[in-house]
Write a protein that holds these residues in place. Structure first.
Motif, mmCIF file in Angstrom:
data_model
loop_
_atom_site.group_PDB
_atom_site.id
_atom_site.type_symbol
_atom_site.label_atom_id
_atom_site.label_comp_id
_atom_site.label_asym_id
_atom_site.label_seq_id
_atom_site.Cartn_x
_atom_site.Cartn_y
_atom_site.Cartn_z
ATOM 1 N N ASP A 163 0.478 -1.326 0.222
ATOM 2 C CA ASP A 163 0.283 0.097 -0.190
ATOM 3 C C ASP A 163 0.840 1.440 0.502
ATOM 4 O O ASP A 163 0.199 2.352 0.277
ATOM 5 N N GLU B 247 6.924 5.617 -5.011
ATOM 6 C CA GLU B 247 7.996 6.140 -5.839
ATOM 7 C C GLU B 247 9.296 5.881 -4.469
ATOM 8 O O GLU B 247 9.965 5.704 -4.320
ATOM 9 N N GLU B 248 8.352 5.145 -3.151
ATOM 10 C CA GLU B 248 8.815 4.581 -1.304
ATOM 11 C C GLU B 248 9.999 2.925 -2.504
ATOM 12 O O GLU B 248 10.923 3.071 -2.234
ATOM 13 N N PRO C 56 3.240 4.288 -1.844
ATOM 14 C CA PRO C 56 3.289 4.802 -3.237
ATOM 15 C C PRO C 56 5.128 3.736 -3.631
ATOM 16 O O PRO C 56 5.980 3.730 -2.786
#
Length: 213
Positions: free
Chosen positions: A117, A121-122, A119
């Motif tokens: 869950d 980008e992470e 993003p």
């Protein structure tokens, strides 16, 4: 445009293999990661049984693996990759943030453990970080794993519980695992006691909920 044209990509991209059994999730992750300038998804799989062969064929830098895959779990695949493709860093990505899963992933040689869950980008940042030698773990899950402690079940108790999960009789389990029926009963009784449950069905459910199976 699904991916950045190859001409615009850096000369050295991070090669990623993605194993996820849900087609929509797999496609979305591949699309989003492919939009990162320095990441290229070189292989996608919907089952665990082909992971090792695909890694040996495509030589990814990072294998991004779901845990619950048909044929072979992501944790089992991680352990095999540790032996057969040690240069490939493994990131476990899962819906189930269970403390026991984290411990098992680290024991299998995974370089990171993230829940789905977060993003993208992470996730992309985590892929880059594990290539520098870092271990990347979801902070909330790490805290839960520390508070939960190790699994109380032995490897043999886990094996017997797993064999009983499909409703097999004690005789079936004994034959499958080459044990006596009395030994199977002892293992089941011990597992039930350690999980604080009333029967083997509840023991299986609790062990799975904790990520011990």
């Amino acid at each position: 445009m699904n991916e950045m044209p190859r001409a615009r990509r850096p000369a050295k991209c991070i090669r990623v293999l993605l194993a996820e059994d849900q087609g929509m999730m797999r496609g979305a992750l591949a699309l989003l990661l492919g939009m990162e300038e320095d990441i290229e998804v070189v292989a996608q799989l919907g089952a665990g049984s082909g992971i090792v062969d695909a890694v040996l064929t495509h030589r990814p830098d990072v294998a991004l693996l779901d845990i619950e895959l048909p044929g072979m779990s992501g944790l089992e695949a991680a352990a095999e990759l540790r032996d057969q493709a040690p240069d490939c860093r493994v990131l476990i990505l899962t819906t189930f943030g269970r403390p026991g899963y984290l411990r098992r992933a680290m024991e299998a040689g995974a370089a990171g453990f993230l829940v789905k869950d977060g993003p993208v980008e992470e996730l992309a940042a985590a892929i880059r970080r594990v290539l520098t030698g870092e271990t990347v773990v979801d902070p909330a899950l790490a805290a839960a794993a520390l508070s939960a402690g190790p699994s109380p079940l032995t490897a043999r108790e886990c094996e017997v519980l797993q064999a009983s999960a499909d409703g097999a009789t004690v005789a079936d389990i004994a034959g499958r695992l080459h044990l006596s029926e009395s030994t199977v009963r002892n293992y089941l009784s011990s597992a039930i006691g350690k999980t604080g449950t009333r029967n083997r069905a509840e023991a299986v459910r609790e062990a799975r909920q904790q990520g011990w199976l």
